[in-house]
Enzyme design. Structure first.
Site, mmCIF file in Angstrom:
data_model
loop_
_atom_site.group_PDB
_atom_site.id
_atom_site.type_symbol
_atom_site.label_atom_id
_atom_site.label_comp_id
_atom_site.label_asym_id
_atom_site.label_seq_id
_atom_site.Cartn_x
_atom_site.Cartn_y
_atom_site.Cartn_z
ATOM 1 N N GLY A 6 -0.482 -5.171 1.875
ATOM 2 C CA GLY A 6 0.945 -4.859 1.975
ATOM 3 C C GLY A 6 1.262 -4.518 3.422
ATOM 4 O O GLY A 6 0.463 -4.774 4.334
ATOM 5 N N LEU A 7 2.424 -3.939 3.648
ATOM 6 C CA LEU A 7 2.825 -3.637 5.022
ATOM 7 C C LEU A 7 1.856 -2.692 5.709
ATOM 8 O O LEU A 7 1.512 -2.878 6.876
ATOM 9 C CB LEU A 7 4.227 -3.022 5.027
ATOM 10 N N ARG B 50 24.264 2.557 -3.777
ATOM 11 C CA ARG B 50 25.016 3.801 -3.608
ATOM 12 C C ARG B 50 25.297 4.065 -2.135
ATOM 13 O O ARG B 50 26.349 4.549 -1.769
ATOM 14 C CB ARG B 50 24.248 4.971 -4.232
ATOM 15 N N GLY C 149 15.829 -0.776 2.858
ATOM 16 C CA GLY C 149 15.748 -0.665 4.298
ATOM 17 C C GLY C 149 14.722 0.318 4.782
ATOM 18 O O GLY C 149 13.963 0.877 4.003
ATOM 19 N N HIS D 121 13.360 7.210 -9.348
ATOM 20 C CA HIS D 121 14.535 6.649 -8.672
ATOM 21 C C HIS D 121 15.720 6.735 -9.622
ATOM 22 O O HIS D 121 15.572 6.427 -10.809
ATOM 23 C CB HIS D 121 14.257 5.202 -8.287
HETATM 24 C C1 FAD Z 1 11.361 -1.940 -6.162
HETATM 25 C C2 FAD Z 1 11.031 -1.130 -4.965
HETATM 26 C C3 FAD Z 1 11.920 -1.053 -3.904
HETATM 27 C C4 FAD Z 1 11.631 -0.288 -2.784
HETATM 28 N N1 FAD Z 1 12.547 -0.204 -1.771
HETATM 29 C C5 FAD Z 1 12.258 0.532 -0.668
HETATM 30 C C6 FAD Z 1 13.181 0.609 0.410
HETATM 31 O O1 FAD Z 1 14.261 0.024 0.374
HETATM 32 N N2 FAD Z 1 12.853 1.345 1.483
HETATM 33 C C7 FAD Z 1 11.646 2.009 1.572
HETATM 34 O O2 FAD Z 1 11.407 2.647 2.576
HETATM 35 N N3 FAD Z 1 10.755 1.937 0.572
HETATM 36 C C8 FAD Z 1 11.031 1.217 -0.550
HETATM 37 N N4 FAD Z 1 10.120 1.157 -1.576
HETATM 38 C C9 FAD Z 1 8.792 1.729 -1.389
HETATM 39 C C10 FAD Z 1 7.949 0.818 -0.503
HETATM 40 O O3 FAD Z 1 8.272 -0.514 -0.726
HETATM 41 C C11 FAD Z 1 6.477 0.968 -0.775
HETATM 42 O O4 FAD Z 1 6.133 2.317 -0.830
HETATM 43 C C12 FAD Z 1 5.663 0.327 0.323
HETATM 44 O O5 FAD Z 1 6.057 -0.994 0.515
HETATM 45 C C13 FAD Z 1 4.195 0.407 0.032
HETATM 46 O O6 FAD Z 1 3.491 -0.379 0.961
HETATM 47 P P1 FAD Z 1 1.929 -0.387 0.988
HETATM 48 O O7 FAD Z 1 1.528 -1.306 2.066
HETATM 49 O O8 FAD Z 1 1.437 1.007 1.034
HETATM 50 O O9 FAD Z 1 1.496 -0.951 -0.436
HETATM 51 P P2 FAD Z 1 1.818 -2.336 -1.186
HETATM 52 O O10 FAD Z 1 2.839 -3.138 -0.526
HETATM 53 O O11 FAD Z 1 2.019 -1.985 -2.611
HETATM 54 O O12 FAD Z 1 0.471 -3.131 -1.030
HETATM 55 C C14 FAD Z 1 -0.702 -2.790 -1.708
HETATM 56 C C15 FAD Z 1 -1.750 -3.835 -1.420
HETATM 57 O O13 FAD Z 1 -3.003 -3.413 -1.904
HETATM 58 C C16 FAD Z 1 -3.623 -4.431 -2.627
HETATM 59 N N5 FAD Z 1 -4.535 -3.777 -3.565
HETATM 60 C C17 FAD Z 1 -4.265 -2.771 -4.430
HETATM 61 N N6 FAD Z 1 -5.366 -2.398 -5.076
HETATM 62 C C18 FAD Z 1 -6.370 -3.171 -4.611
HETATM 63 C C19 FAD Z 1 -7.753 -3.260 -4.901
HETATM 64 N N7 FAD Z 1 -8.337 -2.471 -5.785
HETATM 65 N N8 FAD Z 1 -8.487 -4.193 -4.245
HETATM 66 C C20 FAD Z 1 -7.914 -5.022 -3.334
HETATM 67 N N9 FAD Z 1 -6.606 -4.959 -3.018
HETATM 68 C C21 FAD Z 1 -5.853 -4.053 -3.652
HETATM 69 C C22 FAD Z 1 -2.497 -5.207 -3.217
HETATM 70 O O14 FAD Z 1 -2.881 -6.518 -3.547
HETATM 71 C C23 FAD Z 1 -1.498 -5.175 -2.073
HETATM 72 O O15 FAD Z 1 -1.792 -6.185 -1.161
HETATM 73 C C24 FAD Z 1 10.415 0.411 -2.723
HETATM 74 C C25 FAD Z 1 9.513 0.345 -3.771
HETATM 75 C C26 FAD Z 1 9.827 -0.390 -4.910
HETATM 76 C C27 FAD Z 1 8.892 -0.339 -6.071
#
Ligand code: FAD
Ligand code: SF4
Ligand code: SF4
Ligand code: FES
Lengths: 250, 617
Positions: free
Chosen positions: B17-18, B272, B53, B256
């Site tokens: 992810g990001l 909102r 955002g 949420h």
């Molecule tokens: C519907 C929705 C809308 C959102 N909107 C916003 C917003 O507008 N603004 C904001 O700031 N935040 C928002 N959030 C929150 C935000 O998007 C997330 O908290 C953030 O993107 C998480 O990023 P991350 O890289 O930590 O994890 P993720 O993007 O969830 O990535 C996790 C990664 O880990 C991998 N992974 C997981 N477990 C394993 C494993 N055991 N082995 C190998 N790979 C694994 C997955 O494949 C994935 O690639 C939103 C969340 C949701 C649910």
């Protein structure tokens, strides 16, 4: 009265090559607001734990769940059963490598396409953390975004006549990807450089213009326009390149 | 054992992810060999689903004029209900503007400031002509300024696609469709992970100098969640299962305010933020009655509770899926909805068959975000184990304390990716490669044996059904560890989850569990998920106060004397429940005070505490 639905699902596990691909029927009772996401999970949990398919967002955002629903490429998660007949056939998307049942390897296909088209910003500029961001007209930003909205679901590829016979063809999604970078003033590639990437039969000139892709894109990217835009630019670039070529040799 | 593949890399990042990709880029730029693992192709990670955002105090928009990291800091600390570490929050707010601009440099088509006329909440907004073309911002809850940078309706999508394009450009190795199922460690130091291939079912070991958990949140522990189906908290479980790495503040769960009924897909806060209202069954806009200052845009924990409070007072709209309220964006106009809120229109159309230009949207508070996670220091190093890092939603860095502000999570992933990524690079360079083969094979063997045990008993009658157990766990959390919490139901949740954890030892596969069988995958994952659920429930039971999203009806006040501290949940080897310890919260600048919204604020109206029925309708 709730309907009894039949799902005729393609089954094949590459792990067991001796078991031939087949269609298998499953039955269940329709529920209000039911999507194919709900159906397939229910089938796996209650009837057949070995059934393979891919969902991630279940909200038509991530592009994981492209499949052929009664022959038409679409996202399963946003397909409501109320729009389906009593008997529905589910097949994996063609073109992509089959991983098992309805699961195909779209991820690898799109990664290769992105590498071939060098789908990143090409620039010599170095990021300056202390400087204000470079300005951009919002209309341009929106235009880039319009192309960037592709979710790599593969529906335009699975339904494309050319992609089905020519595995190297980058398809509408590939051409759209190139359009995204052509539109972006931050990408400094010249038309000639783009021509190298897409001015071929595997690129934009492979398209036969039947526009199945445009109808199939679940996020509604105007693929027809994007194909036309890139073709126009590349035809012009090709023409210029041909004219320049003899001069260069002289 | 020797027939398992073993791959060696400098840095192993679990999660594309990001957060994971940004950290990987930083390490790759430092010249290190990086391997990223993901359950799914990187661009399908849940980061792509974020529509709303990312917060950064650029201050380009008229309504954000005069914004600064200082104001962002105060908003973040108040939002966290003083549960965050303030040194982390300070570092974060100072870095966020640079991180947003860097993403622009890499290709994100941020929405820009224009002179187009806009009316917001009855007022005309006049943009500064000198700012046209700079990165714009929208309004989000709990912020003093408009600070949330966005790309139309697809911020997370464009951020992740751009991030991944840099990963491609740098040639970083990515292995998708794999699942890390165990960390390789000796109780002191981490050496990589045991991984199951989701294409073939084969086990592999990835041996690394440093290992990074960036696996996202655990939303799917709750049945109803806005999260993707892959958000099962497996990375947190990997850390917990070492026995020595604690999870921080697992009881801090964000709900949420606006999940759409009944699929629980998120309707972004942008709705909102851009001026949408919440209406009750009488179509009365009720939020101003409770929160006269912030109205619909108090922090999420507050708005979610106010909605539930209003529903409990009898003002919910009845439906087969339980009572809900309405989200009304009709007055924003067709043009605005079809560009800046297009994704919402699509979700309404696809899943409910309604058009928000003309129709009301049924919504109810829904599990959304995990503030808790693998506890790390400010550099992203996990507590308790060398050469293990964590960041993003999987981590408890701790920027969000007991409530995360909308837009602060995307910002966290990118900012932490930059900062923690640099720390990872430093640490990796200081660590000499050290492949302890016996240790690697020992961990591989244990996972292999676990799989063989499940297969050996497969298909035979009796035993527990993995899906049934899982639904029980979801049910327990949703009902007993939700928005409103009290001692009785929390005790019950802990008892039931302990019981469930015991029963999970007797899972019997219905199918044969061959190769990459999905049921086998679920069976391998579930015990760890139940352990996380127990950390949440027990943390909530022990925390006898209300703070941010953790609301105890039997202890409705924040208690800074006894509870200005962070929960650390450990799971010692062989234990049947977590052991809780506590550590102080770091307060460096802003002493605990009034949030300016919420039940205990001097700014809150008393409408909620009296009978909300006094509302005009
Ligand atoms: C519907 C929705 C809308 C959102 N909107 C916003 C917003 O507008 N603004 C904001 O700031 N935040 C928002 N959030 C929150 C935000 O998007 C997330 O908290 C953030 O993107 C998480 O990023 P991350 O890289 O930590 O994890 P993720 O993007 O969830 O990535 C996790 C990664 O880990 C991998 N992974 C997981 N477990 C394993 C494993 N055991 N082995 C190998 N790979 C694994 C997955 O494949 C994935 O690639 C939103 C969340 C949701 C649910
Ligand atoms: S128009 Fe071109 S890209 Fe689209 S389906 Fe037809 S051949 Fe394929
Ligand atoms: S262009 Fe449309 S149909 Fe093709 S992959 Fe992208 S989103 Fe799917
Ligand atoms: S599951 Fe994400 S698009 Fe269908």
């Amino acid at each position: 009265m709730a309907r009894e639905l039949t799902f005729r699902i393609f089954r094949f596990n590459p792990d067991q090559p001796d078991v031939k691909p087949r269609l298998q029927d499953y039955r269940l009772t329709e529920e209000p607001g039911m999507t194919l996401f709900v159906v397939l999970n229910k089938l796996r949990e209650e009837q057949d734990p070995s059934l393979r398919f891919d969902f991630v967002c279940r909200a038509a955002i991530c592009g994981s769940c492209g499949m052929l629903v009664n022959g038409r490429p679409t996202l399963a998660c946003k397909t409501l059963t109320k729009d389906l007949p009593a008997v529905t056939t589910l097949m994996p998307l063609p073109v992509f490598k089959l991983l098992g049942d309805l699961s195909v390897d779209t991820g690898v296909w799109f990664r290769e396409m992105s590498l071939r088209t060098e789908a990143w910003i090409h620039t010599d500029q170095v990021f300056d953390p202390n400087a204000e961001e470079e300005r951009m007209d919002n209309a341009v930003a929106l235009q880039i975004y319009e192309a960037e909205r592709c979710i790599e679901c593969g529906c335009c590829i699975g339904g494309c006549a050319t992609a089905n016979i020519k595995p190297e063809f980058i398809g509408a999604a590939g051409v759209n990807r190139v359009a995204r970078f052509m539109l972006d003033p931050r990408d400094k590639r010249s038309d000639a450089e783009y021509f190298e990437v897409v001015g071929t039969e595997e690129g934009v000139f492979g398209c036969v213009g039947l526009m199945a892709c445009d109808d199939n894109c679940p996020v509604g990217i105007p693929l027809r326009d994007q194909l036309a835009y890139v073709r126009r630019k590349m035809a012009a670039a090709g023409w210029k390149l041909r004219r320049r070529a003899p001069a260069a040799r002289a | 054992m020797r027939d398992h593949e073993v791959l060696v890399t400098d840095v192993l990042v679990i999660g594309a992810g990001l957060a994971g990709e940004r950290a990987a880029i930083e390490a790759a730029l430092a010249g290190l060999n990086v391997t990223i693992l993901s359950l799914v192709p990187p661009r399908r990670s849940h980061s792509s689903a974020a529509q709303g955002g990312m917060q950064a105090s650029l201050g380009n928009t008229a309504m954000g004029k005069g914004d600064s990291p200082d104001i962002h800091f105060v908003d973040t600390v108040k939002g966290s209900d003083w549960g965050c570490d303030q040194d982390v929050a300070r570092l974060f707010v100072e870095t966020a503007p640079v991180a947003v601009r860097e993403m622009a440099h890499w290709g994100v088509p941020w929405t820009r400031v224009t002179l187009e006329k806009r009316v917001y909440d009855g007022k005309v907004i006049e943009e500064d002509p000198a700012k046209v073309g700079l990165i714009a911002a929208r309004n989000f809850g709990g912020t003093a300024k408009w600070r949330t940078c966005y790309t139309a309706d697809g911020t997370g999508h464009t951020l992740l696609y751009t991030m991944d394009s840099v990963v491609l450009k740098l040639g970083v190795t990515v292995h998708d469709r794999v699942e890390a199922i165990r960390l390789i460690h000796d109780g002191e130091q981490c050496f990589g992970a045991v991984v199951r291939c989701l294409r073939t079912g084969a086990l592999r070991a990835y041996v690394a100098r440093t290992t990074v958990i960036a696996s996202g949140g655990y939303g799917r522990l709750y049945g109803a969640s806005t999260n993707a189906v892959i958000n099962e908290g497996s990375g947190m479980a990997l850390a917990l299962d070492t026995g020595v790495v604690p999870l921080g503040n697992m009881e801090a769960v964000q709900f949420h305010p606006t999940g759409i009924v009944p699929s629980w897909i998120l309707i972004t806060e942008g709705a909102r933020g851009d001026g949408g209202y919440l209406l009750d069954k009488n179509l009365h806009r009720f939020m101003p009655d409770y929160e006269p200052v912030k109205k619909e845009l108090a922090s999420r924990d507050v708005v979610s509770r106010r909605i539930m409070q209003h529903i409990r007072a009898g003002y919910g709209v009845d439906s087969p899926y339980g009572p809900h309220v309405w989200l009304d964006i009709r007055h924003l106009g067709e043009r605005h909805i079809r560009t800046n809120l297009r994704e919402i229109a699509a979700i309404c159309q696809n899943f409910n068959g309604i058009d928000p230009v003309h129709d009301l949207i049924p919504v109810r508070p829904t599990q959304h975000y995990s503030m808790g996670g693998v506890r790390t220091n400010i550099h992203g190093q996990a507590y308790g184990m060398y050469n293990l890092f964590a960041l993003g939603e999987a981590a408890c860095w701790d920027l969000h304390g007991f409530n995360r502000l909308g837009g602060n999570s995307l910002a966290e992933t990118v900012v932490a990716g930059k900062i923690v990524g640099a720390a990872i690079a430093r640490q990796t360079k200081e660590t000499s490669p050290d492949v302890r083969w016996p240790l690697v094979y020992e961990h591989l063997a244990e996972e292999s044996a676990r799989i063989e045990r499940l297969r050996a008993r497969a298909v035979r009658p009796g035993g527990e059904n993995v899906y049934a157990l899982r639904h029980e766990m979801e049910q327990i959390l949703s009902e007993n560890v939700g928005i409103f919490r009290t001692e009785g139901p929390l005790v019950e949740a802990c008892d039931k989850l302990r019981e469930l954890h015991r029963r999970a030892q007797d899972i019997r596969l219905r199918g044969e569990g061959r190769g990459a069988d999905p049921e086998l995958g679920a069976a391998l994952r579930l015990p760890g998920m139940i352990r996380l659920a127990l950390c949440i429930a027990k943390g909530a039971l022990e925390r006898k106060e209300s703070r941010g999203s953790h609301y105890r009806e039997d202890y409705p006040k924040r208690d800074d004397v006894n509870w200005l501290k962070r929960t650390l949940a450990y799971w010692p080897a062989g234990a049947d429940e977590p052991e809780l310890r506590y550590e102080p919260v770091k307060i460096t600048e802003l002493p605990p005070g009034d949030r300016g919204y919420g039940e205990s604020s001097s700014f809150a109206a008393t409408a909620g505490r009296q009978d909300a029925g006094a509302n005009p309708s």
